[in-house]
Design an enzyme around this catalytic site. Structure first.
Site, PDB file in Angstrom:
ATOM      1  CD  GLU A  46      33.804  12.393   4.633  1.00 30.34           C
ATOM      2  OE1 GLU A  46      33.313  12.434   5.772  1.00 30.34           O
ATOM      3  OE2 GLU A  46      33.693  11.393   3.884  1.00 30.34           O
ATOM      4  CB  CYS A  73      34.674   7.353   9.559  1.00 30.43           C
ATOM      5  SG  CYS A  73      35.741   7.344   8.100  1.00 30.43           S
ATOM      6  CB  ALA A 152      -0.942  -1.299  -7.022  1.00 31.70           C
ATOM      7  NE  ARG A 181       9.833  -5.631  -7.243  1.00 27.45           N
ATOM      8  CZ  ARG A 181       9.282  -6.426  -8.142  1.00 27.45           C
ATOM      9  NH1 ARG A 181      10.003  -6.832  -9.193  1.00 27.45           N
ATOM     10  NH2 ARG A 181       8.034  -6.814  -8.008  1.00 27.45           N
ATOM     11  CB  THR A 193       1.930 -12.721  -3.393  1.00 25.05           C
ATOM     12  OG1 THR A 193       1.018 -11.950  -2.624  1.00 25.05           O
ATOM     13  CG2 THR A 193       2.502 -11.851  -4.505  1.00 25.05           C
ATOM     14  CG  ASP A 197       0.388 -11.951  -8.317  1.00 20.58           C
ATOM     15  OD1 ASP A 197      -0.740 -12.284  -8.731  1.00 20.58           O
ATOM     16  OD2 ASP A 197       0.572 -10.980  -7.567  1.00 20.58           O
ATOM     17  CD  GLU A 279       7.077  -5.625  -4.698  1.00 21.95           C
ATOM     18  OE1 GLU A 279       6.403  -6.346  -5.453  1.00 21.95           O
ATOM     19  OE2 GLU A 279       7.991  -4.870  -5.101  1.00 21.95           O
ATOM     20  N   GLY A 281       0.900 -10.319  -0.333  1.00 28.52           N
ATOM     21  CA  GLY A 281      -0.376  -9.616  -0.490  1.00 28.52           C
ATOM     22  C   GLY A 281      -0.952  -9.001   0.770  1.00 28.52           C
ATOM     23  CG  LEU A 285       1.201  -5.686   2.161  1.00 28.60           C
ATOM     24  CD1 LEU A 285       0.316  -5.249   1.003  1.00 28.60           C
ATOM     25  CD2 LEU A 285       2.411  -4.758   2.284  1.00 28.60           C
TER      26      LEU A 285
END
Length: 336
Positions: A46, A73, A152, A181, A193, A197, A279, A281, A285
């Site tokens: 605002e 607010c 992926a 991210r 991971t 990786d 992310e 592995g 997940l």
């Protein structure tokens, strides 16, 4: 209101844990001012909207309508109350997408406007505004971080090979993932991971701050030489062995009995982490999926065929968007 929502989105990588807010000031169907909340701790939408009005139009402010995506607010926080700003400029009508459920607001802004004979209209593009502020609303209403899953997978639904690093997504998808991210407080991976990786987990492909790192490593198997430990951002190592802080590395100890996803996310929320990008592995997940501890997921479907390997997680949700980045398809789904 559509324009106000567009403006609000521009602050996505910079305002957390505050909500995304956009504001537009309109005189007889002409926008004379617009603004959004640009950065946490700085001026609200605002304020930026009213300050953007040109000198030649300032006399129109009292007879204009203010459109704002979230209830103004009515309390002193890092900035003065926006309701007082509206009253000071004698704006006679305010159109609001959604009420602010934060306990220091919670309708108080609307009530103060109405008590000062200002016409207030609510619920305009309410669903769109709620979805835009889904992270903030989850924090306030559910007292936990907003959880986003991301992975992926190959055309035949594998996310990789055991003990081998496989790159599936293309460069555009990498940039998209790094944008994700930048819009989360923290990024979470499991020990496998981290070891296989050896990721950096930063935002090198997208402008924005790199998220904090959360590493699930119950028996502290990830070597100190891992790139994670040399990152500039804070890292939280979730483990069963020790509780200590060593520079920017925070070891958070959980007993075997309490090492579940809900207790984990609650403790991280208490540490000030309001959104988490998971992310992987696959095992990590799937733990979030099975415990129903997720809100949104991005699945990058890539053209490669692996033939065998680590199966992609199984998830069920509502598809809200499918987009394409060259030969990669991104499916965005949510649990709500």
């Amino acid at each position: 209101m559509e324009r106000a929502i567009q403006l609000a989105q521009l602050g996505e990588a910079y305002v957390a844990p505050n909500p995304l807010v956009g504001a537009v000031l309109v005189y007889e169907d002409r926008i004379i001012g617009e603004g959004y909340h640009k950065k946490y701790g700085e001026a609200h939408a605002e304020v930026n909207c009213i300050e953007s009005v040109l000198d030649k139009d300032k006399h129109l402010i009292p007879v204009s309508t203010l459109y704002v995506t979230l209830e103004p607010c009515a309390h002193h926080g890092k900035t003065p109350p926006c309701v007082d700003l509206i009253l000071r400029h004698n704006i006679k009508k305010v159109v609001i997408a959604i009420e602010d459920p934060f306990h220091l607001v919670g309708g108080a802004g609307i009530k103060k406007l109405q008590n000062n004979n200002i016409e207030v209209v609510t619920g305009i593009l309410e669903n769109e505004a709620r979805f835009q502020n889904r992270k903030f609303l989850t924090n306030i209403l559910k007292n936990r971080p907003y959880i986003t899953l991301k992975w992926a997978q190959s055309q035949d639904a594998y996310i990789g090979k055991k003990d081998e690093r496989i790159l599936l997504s293309n460069l555009l998808s990498h940039q998209h993932a790094h944008a994700l991210r930048a819009t989360h407080d923290a990024i979470l991976i499991g020990k496998n991971t981290a070891i296989i990786d050896n990721p950096s987990l930063n935002t090198r492909f997208f402008p924005g701050a790199s998220p904090k790192i959360i590493l699930l490593d119950p028996t502290l198997q990830v070597p100190p030489s891992s790139k994670l430990f040399s990152a500039e951002q804070a890292i939280y190592v979730i483990n069963n062995l020790k509780e200590s802080t060593e520079g920017h590395i925070h070891f958070l100890r959980f007993s075997q009995d309490e090492f579940d996803i809900n207790s984990l996310t609650k403790r991280l929320f208490d540490k000030g982490i309001h959104s988490i990008l998971v992310e992987g592995g696959s095992f990590t997940l799937q733990r979030f999926i099975q415990s129903n501890s997720w809100d949104e997921a991005f699945i990058y479907k890539c053209p490669q065929i692996l033939g065998s390997g680590i199966a992609a997680p199984h998830i069920e949700g509502r598809t809200i968007k499918i987009s394409h980045l060259h030969d990669n398809q991104i499916q965005q789904i949510c649990s709500f």
